[in-house]
Design an enzyme around this catalytic site. Structure first.
Site, PDB file in Angstrom:
ATOM      1  N   ASP A   1      31.431  16.519  24.842  1.00 26.05           N
ATOM      2  CA  ASP A   1      30.894  15.612  23.910  1.00 26.05           C
ATOM      3  C   ASP A   1      31.852  15.226  22.666  1.00 26.05           C
ATOM      4  OD1 ASP A   1      29.615  17.808  22.948  1.00 26.05           O
ATOM      5  OD2 ASP A   1      27.827  17.063  23.381  1.00 26.05           O
TER       6      ASP A   1
ATOM      7  N   ASN B   1      15.183  19.834  21.976  1.00 30.78           N
ATOM      8  CA  ASN B   1      14.258  18.778  22.730  1.00 30.78           C
ATOM      9  C   ASN B   1      14.849  18.678  24.180  1.00 30.78           C
ATOM     10  OD1 ASN B   1      16.783  17.676  22.825  1.00 30.78           O
ATOM     11  ND2 ASN B   1      16.153  16.039  21.676  1.00 30.78           N
TER      12      ASN B   1
ATOM     13  N   GLU C   1      20.212  12.797  25.737  1.00 32.19           N
ATOM     14  CA  GLU C   1      19.001  12.757  25.292  1.00 32.19           C
ATOM     15  C   GLU C   1      17.795  12.600  26.110  1.00 32.19           C
ATOM     16  OE1 GLU C   1      18.857  13.986  22.565  1.00 32.19           O
ATOM     17  OE2 GLU C   1      20.064  13.127  20.807  1.00 32.19           O
TER      18      GLU C   1
ATOM     19  N   HIS D   1      18.085  18.491  25.407  1.00 33.45           N
ATOM     20  CA  HIS D   1      19.017  17.569  25.739  1.00 33.45           C
ATOM     21  C   HIS D   1      20.355  18.594  26.064  1.00 33.45           C
ATOM     22  CE1 HIS D   1      20.604  17.855  21.206  1.00 33.45           C
ATOM     23  NE2 HIS D   1      21.508  18.638  22.099  1.00 33.45           N
TER      24      HIS D   1
HETATM   25  C1  GLP Z   1      24.292  19.936  20.139  1.00 34.70           C
HETATM   26  C2  GLP Z   1      25.470  19.682  21.226  1.00 34.70           C
HETATM   27  C3  GLP Z   1      25.025  20.195  22.450  1.00 34.70           C
HETATM   28  C4  GLP Z   1      24.643  21.778  22.295  1.00 34.70           C
HETATM   29  C5  GLP Z   1      23.227  21.651  21.360  1.00 34.70           C
HETATM   30  C6  GLP Z   1      22.445  22.881  20.963  1.00 34.70           C
HETATM   31  O1  GLP Z   1      23.706  18.717  19.895  1.00 34.70           O
HETATM   32  N1  GLP Z   1      25.945  18.336  21.301  1.00 34.70           N
HETATM   33  O2  GLP Z   1      25.999  20.471  23.365  1.00 34.70           O
HETATM   34  O3  GLP Z   1      24.310  22.647  23.422  1.00 34.70           O
HETATM   35  O4  GLP Z   1      23.317  20.865  20.243  1.00 34.70           O
HETATM   36  O5  GLP Z   1      23.373  23.517  19.720  1.00 34.70           O
HETATM   37  P1  GLP Z   1      23.303  24.977  19.373  1.00 34.70           P
HETATM   38  O6  GLP Z   1      23.941  25.641  20.474  1.00 34.70           O
HETATM   39  O7  GLP Z   1      23.930  24.843  17.891  1.00 34.70           O
HETATM   40  O8  GLP Z   1      21.759  25.234  19.093  1.00 34.70           O
END
Ligand code: GLP
Length: 254
Positions: A67, A136, A143, A138
């Site tokens: 992304d 959440n 989402e 995702h």
């Molecule tokens: C972000 C990214 C995801 C990631 C998630 C968790 O929103 N788009 O790809 O897996 O959050 O992030 P973190 O590893 O910082 O908890």
């Protein structure tokens, strides 16, 4: 599904890097699907360390990132392109032409999403997709409530995700409201998936994803239907699962 319990973040990072290394060694021109966020930073550090020792070669590896924020240029320090260069690409021998990330500066969402899906298809699909998970549930930026059937698309980020990601920005107002993300369909078409999770903030999302009903309200729950998923998580992230299940040393759940 195999679940490996890690002692702490370092152990998690080493275990995850081991799985990615195995993929690189077994298939030197593998297509790696890569993720951003805090979770994979240690994994990328470990891969760089093994690359520096001469144990890994990225010269034929191809990558597709999950992304990117819409509206951020690749040289913006908050963009996922910048993150990937800083945390991995600039420190290994991957050719620039082998790197693929959605173009945050493309204003035409339909055009950019079609381009990105074509890139993934032309590469012949993803051999190993690395995933983190949002609090959440995702995955990527898919989402809750988002259709399981989508390929790359432009999403409106939820308040929950904007809050969670505000820590990377000077203020909450600077967090972009839109992002390009691979869809659940792209992720599910990956030949194998490696999901990593660390910390108690992920415990509910982990339980709901792997032990709850399969529902678009918990995007990670779709992974229960994939036939080659490996989870590496620390005890805090597994806390709710461990209350009900035992994990064997081979990663199987009793
Ligand atoms: C972000 C990214 C995801 C990631 C998630 C968790 O929103 N788009 O790809 O897996 O959050 O992030 P973190 O590893 O910082 O908890």
């Amino acid at each position: 599904m195999r679940v490996y319990k890690a002692k702490d973040y370092n152990d998690l990072s080493r275990k995850a890097a081991n799985i990615i290394s195995a993929q690189i060694i077994m298939k030197p021109d593998a297509v790696l699907g890569l993720a951003t966020g805090e979770s994979p930073i240690g994994t990328y550090k470990q891969l760089i360390e093994w690359y520096n020792k001469g144990d890994l070669d990225f010269s034929e590896i191809r990558t597709v990132n999950l992304d990117e924020y819409k509206g951020l240029a690749a040289d913006n320090p908050q963009s996922y392109a910048y993150y990937m260069h800083t945390n991995l690409f600039d420190s290994v021998n991957i050719p620039a032409v082998n790197i693929n990330i959605p173009n945050g500066l493309e204003d035409d969402s339909v055009k950019e999403c079609m381009r990105y899906d074509n890139v993934i298809h032309q590469l012949g699909g993803i051999d190993l997709q690395l995933l983190g998970i949002g609090g959440n549930g995702h995955i990527g930026f898919n989402e809750p409530g988002n259709n399981f059937n989508k390929e790359t698309h432009c999403v409106t980020l939820t308040d929950n995700t904007i809050d969670a990601n505000a820590r990377f920005f000077a203020s909450r107002d600077e967090v972009p409201r839109y992002a390009y993300t691979m869809g659940i369909k792209n992720i599910m078409q990956a030949k194998s998936i490696l999901l990593i999770a660390s910390g108690e903030a992920k415990a509910q999302a982990m339980y709901d994803s792997f032990y709850g009903p399969i529902t678009p309200n918990v995007p990670g729950s779709i992974l229960q239907l994939h036939n080659n998923v490996t989870v590496v998580a620390d005890e805090a992230a597994l806390a709710l699962i461990l209350k009900e299940h035992e994990i064997t040393s081979g990663g199987l759940i009793k």
